[in-house]
Design a protein around this motif. Structure first.
Motif, PDB file in Angstrom:
ATOM      1  N   ARG A 144      26.301  37.150  29.702  1.00 60.68           N
ATOM      2  CA  ARG A 144      27.182  38.446  30.394  1.00 60.68           C
ATOM      3  C   ARG A 144      28.397  37.373  30.726  1.00 60.68           C
ATOM      4  O   ARG A 144      28.510  36.311  31.409  1.00 60.68           O
ATOM      5  CB  ARG A 144      26.497  38.782  31.759  1.00 60.68           C
ATOM      6  CG  ARG A 144      25.234  39.729  31.314  1.00 60.68           C
ATOM      7  CD  ARG A 144      25.698  40.874  30.720  1.00 60.68           C
ATOM      8  NE  ARG A 144      24.258  41.705  30.491  1.00 60.68           N
ATOM      9  CZ  ARG A 144      23.698  41.646  29.208  1.00 60.68           C
ATOM     10  NH1 ARG A 144      24.072  40.953  28.507  1.00 60.68           N
ATOM     11  NH2 ARG A 144      22.818  42.335  29.239  1.00 60.68           N
ATOM     12  N   LEU A 145      29.770  38.101  30.399  1.00 63.24           N
ATOM     13  CA  LEU A 145      31.018  37.821  31.076  1.00 63.24           C
ATOM     14  C   LEU A 145      31.457  38.789  31.757  1.00 63.24           C
ATOM     15  O   LEU A 145      31.644  39.851  31.078  1.00 63.24           O
ATOM     16  CB  LEU A 145      31.695  37.405  29.804  1.00 63.24           C
ATOM     17  CG  LEU A 145      33.204  36.859  30.331  1.00 63.24           C
ATOM     18  CD1 LEU A 145      33.170  35.685  31.119  1.00 63.24           C
ATOM     19  CD2 LEU A 145      34.021  36.645  29.122  1.00 63.24           C
ATOM     20  N   TYR A 146      31.874  38.560  32.984  1.00 64.83           N
ATOM     21  CA  TYR A 146      32.599  39.603  33.843  1.00 64.83           C
ATOM     22  C   TYR A 146      33.778  39.107  33.913  1.00 64.83           C
ATOM     23  O   TYR A 146      34.183  38.030  34.409  1.00 64.83           O
ATOM     24  CB  TYR A 146      31.696  39.607  35.304  1.00 64.83           C
ATOM     25  CG  TYR A 146      30.257  39.738  35.155  1.00 64.83           C
ATOM     26  CD1 TYR A 146      29.872  41.018  35.371  1.00 64.83           C
ATOM     27  CD2 TYR A 146      29.478  38.761  35.088  1.00 64.83           C
ATOM     28  CE1 TYR A 146      28.533  41.145  35.363  1.00 64.83           C
ATOM     29  CE2 TYR A 146      27.922  38.653  35.135  1.00 64.83           C
ATOM     30  CZ  TYR A 146      27.737  39.873  35.058  1.00 64.83           C
ATOM     31  OH  TYR A 146      26.368  40.327  35.181  1.00 64.83           O
ATOM     32  N   VAL A 147      34.822  40.071  33.490  1.00 67.55           N
ATOM     33  CA  VAL A 147      36.259  39.798  33.529  1.00 67.55           C
ATOM     34  C   VAL A 147      36.920  40.795  34.478  1.00 67.55           C
ATOM     35  O   VAL A 147      36.880  41.898  34.391  1.00 67.55           O
ATOM     36  CB  VAL A 147      36.578  40.288  32.059  1.00 67.55           C
ATOM     37  CG1 VAL A 147      38.197  39.794  31.879  1.00 67.55           C
ATOM     38  CG2 VAL A 147      36.113  39.580  31.125  1.00 67.55           C
ATOM     39  N   VAL A 148      37.730  40.033  35.433  1.00 66.57           N
ATOM     40  CA  VAL A 148      38.369  40.765  36.310  1.00 66.57           C
ATOM     41  C   VAL A 148      39.657  40.352  36.412  1.00 66.57           C
ATOM     42  O   VAL A 148      40.170  39.345  36.423  1.00 66.57           O
ATOM     43  CB  VAL A 148      37.693  40.459  37.702  1.00 66.57           C
ATOM     44  CG1 VAL A 148      38.522  41.045  38.862  1.00 66.57           C
ATOM     45  CG2 VAL A 148      36.135  40.645  37.897  1.00 66.57           C
ATOM     46  N   GLU A 149      40.592  41.389  36.006  1.00 60.51           N
ATOM     47  CA  GLU A 149      42.013  41.155  35.921  1.00 60.51           C
ATOM     48  C   GLU A 149      42.823  41.959  37.044  1.00 60.51           C
ATOM     49  O   GLU A 149      42.760  42.974  37.289  1.00 60.51           O
ATOM     50  CB  GLU A 149      42.662  41.533  34.641  1.00 60.51           C
ATOM     51  CG  GLU A 149      41.905  40.908  33.394  1.00 60.51           C
ATOM     52  CD  GLU A 149      42.385  41.568  32.106  1.00 60.51           C
ATOM     53  OE1 GLU A 149      43.315  40.751  31.576  1.00 60.51           O
ATOM     54  OE2 GLU A 149      41.770  42.636  31.630  1.00 60.51           O
ATOM     55  N   CYS A 150      43.863  41.378  37.445  1.00 59.73           N
ATOM     56  CA  CYS A 150      44.734  41.950  38.692  1.00 59.73           C
ATOM     57  C   CYS A 150      46.324  41.596  37.996  1.00 59.73           C
ATOM     58  O   CYS A 150      46.513  40.610  38.136  1.00 59.73           O
ATOM     59  CB  CYS A 150      44.457  41.286  39.932  1.00 59.73           C
ATOM     60  SG  CYS A 150      45.386  42.167  41.351  1.00 59.73           S
ATOM     61  N   PHE A 151      46.977  42.601  37.983  1.00 58.71           N
ATOM     62  CA  PHE A 151      48.100  42.657  37.462  1.00 58.71           C
ATOM     63  C   PHE A 151      49.088  43.057  38.755  1.00 58.71           C
ATOM     64  O   PHE A 151      49.021  44.175  39.177  1.00 58.71           O
ATOM     65  CB  PHE A 151      48.459  43.489  36.342  1.00 58.71           C
ATOM     66  CG  PHE A 151      47.787  42.793  34.962  1.00 58.71           C
ATOM     67  CD1 PHE A 151      48.231  41.814  34.363  1.00 58.71           C
ATOM     68  CD2 PHE A 151      46.443  43.368  34.727  1.00 58.71           C
ATOM     69  CE1 PHE A 151      47.448  41.267  33.508  1.00 58.71           C
ATOM     70  CE2 PHE A 151      45.874  43.059  33.532  1.00 58.71           C
ATOM     71  CZ  PHE A 151      46.528  42.045  32.993  1.00 58.71           C
ATOM     72  N   PHE A 152      50.253  42.398  38.905  1.00 57.84           N
ATOM     73  CA  PHE A 152      51.328  42.780  39.770  1.00 57.84           C
ATOM     74  C   PHE A 152      52.704  43.177  39.156  1.00 57.84           C
ATOM     75  O   PHE A 152      53.094  42.811  38.142  1.00 57.84           O
ATOM     76  CB  PHE A 152      51.616  41.559  40.877  1.00 57.84           C
ATOM     77  CG  PHE A 152      50.461  41.371  41.752  1.00 57.84           C
ATOM     78  CD1 PHE A 152      50.250  42.168  42.912  1.00 57.84           C
ATOM     79  CD2 PHE A 152      49.488  40.572  41.493  1.00 57.84           C
ATOM     80  CE1 PHE A 152      49.098  42.051  43.540  1.00 57.84           C
ATOM     81  CE2 PHE A 152      48.310  40.196  42.059  1.00 57.84           C
ATOM     82  CZ  PHE A 152      48.083  41.049  43.253  1.00 57.84           C
TER      83      PHE A 152
END
Length: 152
Positions: A144-152
């Motif tokens: 399992r790969l949990y990908v969390v992205e946050c863009f500003f």
């Protein structure tokens, strides 16, 4: 308008239909591709192809392109995911606090969140904006790969 001219327009329209159909099918397949390709484009990481997306959510589109995205990807036992992350990304000692904040914003249910005690965390710098953040968490089995992205 002459009869011959309208015949050519009709023929041109009929010939355009199969081309449009083929282009539509290609766009559907291209657009439904593995999310790993999106990670590669956004973060310049060459991750192995996943077996599929198990869960996904995002904060929605915005004018400035900012927001959060979260994906849970499935991998085969022998995918080499953890080895690739070790080579391509930067290990982080703990990503629990920032990841939990983002998952709370996205209202991710508890059963779709990573078990932080069973995951190794990684990050990578965004190629064009250092304010953007990426967290990659892989479970100990490497499935399992949990990908969390946050863009500003």
């Amino acid at each position: 308008m002459a009869e011959g001219e309208s015949m050519w327009k009709l023929m041109g329209g009929l010939l355009a239909l199969p081309v449009l159909l083929v282009l539509s099918v290609l766009m559907i397949f291209w657009g439904s591709g593995d999310y790993v390709r999106t990670v590669q484009l956004n973060w310049e990481l060459e991750l192995p192809a996943s077996e599929g997306c198990l869960y996904e959510t995002d904060s929605g589109a915005s004018f400035s392109g900012d927001g959060e995205r979260y994906h849970v990807l499935a991998y085969a036992d022998d995918s080499g995911l953890e080895e690739t992350l070790t080579e391509e990304a930067t290990p982080v000692s703990s990503a629990e606090v920032p990841v939990t904040e983002i998952l709370d914003l996205l209202a991710v249910p508890a059963d779709q969140r990573p078990d932080f005690s069973d995951c190794r965390g990684f990050t990578a710098a965004h190629p064009t904006d250092e304010r953007n953040r990426l967290y990659l968490l892989v479970n100990s089995a490497g499935t399992r790969l949990y990908v969390v992205e946050c863009f500003f």
